[in-house]
Design a protein around this motif. Structure first.
Motif, short mmCIF file in Angstrom:
data_model
loop_
_atom_site.label_atom_id
_atom_site.label_comp_id
_atom_site.label_asym_id
_atom_site.label_seq_id
_atom_site.Cartn_x
_atom_site.Cartn_y
_atom_site.Cartn_z
N MET A 120 13.81 29.21 -42.44
CA MET A 120 13.35 30.62 -42.46
C MET A 120 14.40 31.15 -41.25
O MET A 120 14.10 31.00 -40.58
CB MET A 120 11.92 29.98 -42.00
N ASN A 121 14.12 32.39 -41.85
CA ASN A 121 14.31 33.38 -40.47
C ASN A 121 13.34 34.79 -40.06
O ASN A 121 12.51 35.80 -40.69
CB ASN A 121 15.15 35.17 -41.92
N PHE A 122 13.20 34.20 -38.56
CA PHE A 122 12.39 34.40 -38.23
C PHE A 122 12.47 35.98 -37.63
O PHE A 122 11.69 36.66 -36.87
CB PHE A 122 11.94 33.01 -36.86
N ALA A 123 13.98 35.96 -37.52
CA ALA A 123 14.29 37.84 -36.87
C ALA A 123 13.62 38.98 -37.88
O ALA A 123 13.55 40.17 -37.32
CB ALA A 123 15.86 37.72 -37.26
N PRO A 150 9.91 36.94 -32.43
CA PRO A 150 10.29 35.61 -33.25
C PRO A 150 9.80 34.38 -31.86
O PRO A 150 9.99 33.50 -32.21
CB PRO A 150 11.50 35.57 -33.97
N GLN A 151 10.57 34.38 -31.00
CA GLN A 151 10.40 33.66 -30.00
C GLN A 151 9.20 33.21 -30.13
O GLN A 151 9.44 31.61 -29.47
CB GLN A 151 10.81 34.31 -28.25
N ILE A 190 8.68 29.94 -32.63
CA ILE A 190 9.89 28.98 -32.53
C ILE A 190 9.25 27.59 -31.83
O ILE A 190 9.86 26.10 -32.35
CB ILE A 190 11.22 29.52 -31.38
N ASN A 194 10.36 25.79 -28.84
CA ASN A 194 11.47 25.13 -28.27
C ASN A 194 11.07 24.56 -27.19
O ASN A 194 12.22 25.26 -26.20
CB ASN A 194 12.32 24.90 -29.04
N TRP A 205 10.78 24.34 -22.97
CA TRP A 205 11.16 23.82 -21.93
C TRP A 205 10.26 22.66 -22.22
O TRP A 205 9.46 23.24 -21.28
CB TRP A 205 11.74 24.05 -20.75
N LYS A 248 7.72 16.64 -28.68
CA LYS A 248 8.11 16.71 -29.83
C LYS A 248 7.97 15.07 -30.42
O LYS A 248 8.93 14.42 -29.55
CB LYS A 248 9.18 16.94 -30.48
N LYS A 261 6.65 22.28 -37.24
CA LYS A 261 6.50 23.35 -38.63
C LYS A 261 6.05 22.40 -39.36
O LYS A 261 5.90 22.18 -40.94
CB LYS A 261 7.81 23.93 -38.88
#
Lengths: 540, 103
Positions: A1-4, A9-10, A13, A15, A17, A21, A89
């Motif tokens: 998927m292109n989040f841009a 979009p951050q 994501i 991810n 710190w 998961k 996701k």
């Protein structure tokens, strides 16, 4: 998927710190949500506490989802793809349990929107999944049709019992029956509720269910879990700092305050316990700003020592320390000498009423003469801003009380030369506050009072006044006090397009009014004075 | 009374999920990574000290590519030591592909 292709979009994501998961195989799958955008949801300490609390169970995997912004939501609607969790996701509908933090009445349509984007039936009776709701919600009744189980109060001490039920019982109906017998859990479908003439009554439909429901409080707050592997977003969020909860509850008793009733009694964490959290959180996050959090930080018994120790630890690390609010007494007294080392120091005072007699009735103890002195001290420290809160809409308030707000602001800015940021809000008789039984002023009265305040308010550039919208305040009153029949209104309004009601641009009274009319909901009755028979009386 | 600063040039490869993070986000990511790594960070002097970083190039959002950034320390430090300490503190998708003393 292109989040841009999406704005910021951050935030989609997942991810960050210290994100957790886990492999889903063989684990109980829970998704946690704060029904607002990522930036607001991730600023909520309660959500973070529960996220780390649940992930501490080895056989539980807890992920997160927030309200997608308009462009991302449109993507899900147009493509029919189901909304998914941040971490892996995973589609929302693939989780066994979805937990929502409902702390704000104006987030209810967001809550429904997340379910809808996830392809999950909105009505509790129509789905297999368990939706649990907790957080600051005081009166569960208006959303009862959409929620399988509520948890009332502070979840920390009850997490183990909750997970144990999910472990042992897999059938939804059996799960709800098991939870309905544990303190703090409220399964609305096990109670018939409604007005019987003027009397609002509850009748148990499942004999073993709790009645009444006890609100839960953490017994040993000093050792209560606090996240020290602080989740660090890479993009900017609303409260972009580590929040360390130093006390819970509030020792004051302002008559309009709901928070002190929902979080009580007043409990403090010890300095060594706080310092341990500060150290671990810094080492694990590398955050450059920390804040000490409590409903009333100033009431913390050893606030001076705590600030000294924190500043000592952070000094060489160039970490900023901020306090959410300072009281007048702190500035005049014990904290005076420390203010220059605290980041973003400013004076925040909930004055509430400009005249002593009305303030006394509200049980709000502030000596205004001292406020003027505090302003002078701040000025000497080169702090130029003060934030002030006022409230109006009390039944025995006079025109003189209202006019006094403007006079007071004028005098304060003239004598102290501070820039004033003033927020004037409507009194809403919130459930469980000391004045829950008071009536709310009518729209006409409130508009009148608002005009009197504005007529006397100084129009100068160093006083910035924001005054809440009357329609939105009335809506807040309705939705916080409504009974179970309001669920129908909520669904109707959601289908008509009500969304993101906390935003002034998005809130649409006409939709809500039409929905209440169509569903035969009498909102005037909801805002009348009552001494008993509140729809929230099932909660002890 | 200015403190001596020791610059190290780090070349990063931004790929995978990290392509969605802007230059401004990179400042926060690197600052917090440096803090967690416990490296002797050079802070800007003044009333509101912050970590000093200089980017030698920019990278558009959503693009896979390399990014050169100069980090500053308060002590002479081997580039390899910076690399070793920084690697475990960087998110997946941000790799150090070069690390050298900047003259």
């Amino acid at each position: 998927m292109n989040f841009a292709q999406f704005q910021k979009p951050q935030r989609y994501i997942g991810n960050e710190w210290n994100v957790v998961k886990k492999d889903h195989a063989g684990r109980i799958k829970i998704c946690l949500s704060y029904p607002d955008t990522y930036e607001i949801g991730m600023s909520n300490l309660g959500l973070r506490i529960i996220y780390s609390l649940l992930n501490d169970f080895d056989d539980v995997v807890c992920e997160r989802v927030f309200l997608p912004d308009d462009d991302f939501a449109a993507f899900f609607r147009n493509s029919q793809a189901p909304l998914f969790s941040l971490e892996t996701k995973t589609a929302l509908k693939d989780f066994e349990v979805i937990g929502f933090n409902l702390s704000c009445e104006l987030n209810l349509t967001n809550f429904l929107d997340i379910l809808s984007l996830g392809g999950i039936p909105l009505l509790a009776a129509e789905r297999e999944k368990v939706i649990i709701v907790g957080g600051g919600i005081a009166n569960p009744e208006p959303v009862a049709d959409f929620v399988d189980v509520f948890f009332m109060g502070e979840f920390e001490d009850s997490a183990a019992a909750f997970v144990e039920v999910l472990r042992k019982v897999k059938d939804k109906e059996e799960r709800l029956k098991a939870l309905a017998q544990i303190d703090g859990f409220y399964v609305p479908k096990f109670y018939a509720a409604g007005f019987n003439g003027a009397k609002y009554s509850f009748e148990k439909k499942y004999a073993a269910a709790n009645f009444p429901i006890r609100r839960m409080f953490v017994k040993d707050f000093n050792n209560a879990p606090h996240p020290d592997k602080w989740l660090v977003p890479y993009g900017q969020i609303v409260h972009d700092r580590v929040q360390v909860e130093i006390a819970r509850g509030c020792p004051n008793a302002c008559v309009f305050c709901q928070a002190r009733a929902v979080y009580r009694p007043y409990r403090e964490r010890s300095i060594p316990a706080i310092m341990d959290i500060l150290r671990k959180s810094y080492e694990n996050s590398g955050y450059e700003e920390f804040t000490l959090l409590a409903l009333s930080v100033s009431n913390y018994s050893h606030i001076e020592e705590l600030i000294d120790e924190s500043i000592d630890y952070f000094k060489d690390k160039k970490v900023g320390l901020s306090l959410p609010s300072l009281r007048v007494d702190d500035i005049l007294g014990r904290l005076h000498s420390k203010l220059s080392s605290i980041k973003n120091s400013s004076l925040t005072v909930a004055v509430e009423a400009a005249r002593d007699c009305l303030r006394d009735k509200l049980n709000k103890k502030i000596d205004l003469a001292k406020l003027f002195e505090a302003g002078q001290i701040l000025r000497a420290l080169k702090i130029r801003k003060a934030k002030l809160y006022f409230m109006f809409g009390f039944s025995d308030e006079t025109d003189e009380d209202l006019a006094a707000i403007g006079k007071f602001l004028h005098e304060l800015s003239y004598k102290t030369r501070l820039n004033l940021n003033v927020s004037i809000n409507v009194f809403v008789p919130k459930p469980f506050s000391l004045w829950e039984g008071e009536k709310m002023d009518s729209e006409e009265t409130l508009l009148n009072k608002r005009q009197i305040i504005l007529n006397h308010a100084p129009a100068v550039r160093y006083i910035d006044i924001s005054i809440s919208s009357i329609k939105k305040s009335i809506f807040e009153g309705i939705v916080s006090r409504a009974d179970r029949s309001f669920s129908r209104v909520l669904l109707n309004a959601y289908r008509k397009g009500a969304r993101r009601d906390s935003s002034s641009e998005r809130f649409n009274w006409d939709i809500w009014e039409a929905a209440m009319k169509e569903e035969g909901f009498d909102w005037h009755f909801c805002l009348e004075a009552k001494t008993e028979n509140h729809p929230w009386n099932i909660i002890e | 009374m200015d403190i001596q600063k020791y610059p190290i040039k780090v070349t990063l490869h931004k790929r995978g999920e990290m392509i969605y993070f802007s230059q401004l986000d990179m400042v926060r990511i690197l600052e917090r990574a440096l803090r967690r790594a416990g490296l002797p960070i050079y802070f800007t002097q003044g009333f509101n000290p912050h970590v000093k970083l200089s980017f030698l190039n920019g990278l558009k959002l959503g693009v896979d590519g390399s990014l050169e950034v100069v980090l500053y320390f308060t002590q002479k430090i081997e580039p390899d030591s910076v690399r070793q300490k920084l690697i475990p503190q960087l998110p997946e998708g941000l790799d150090i592909i070069g690390c050298e003393v900047k003259n």
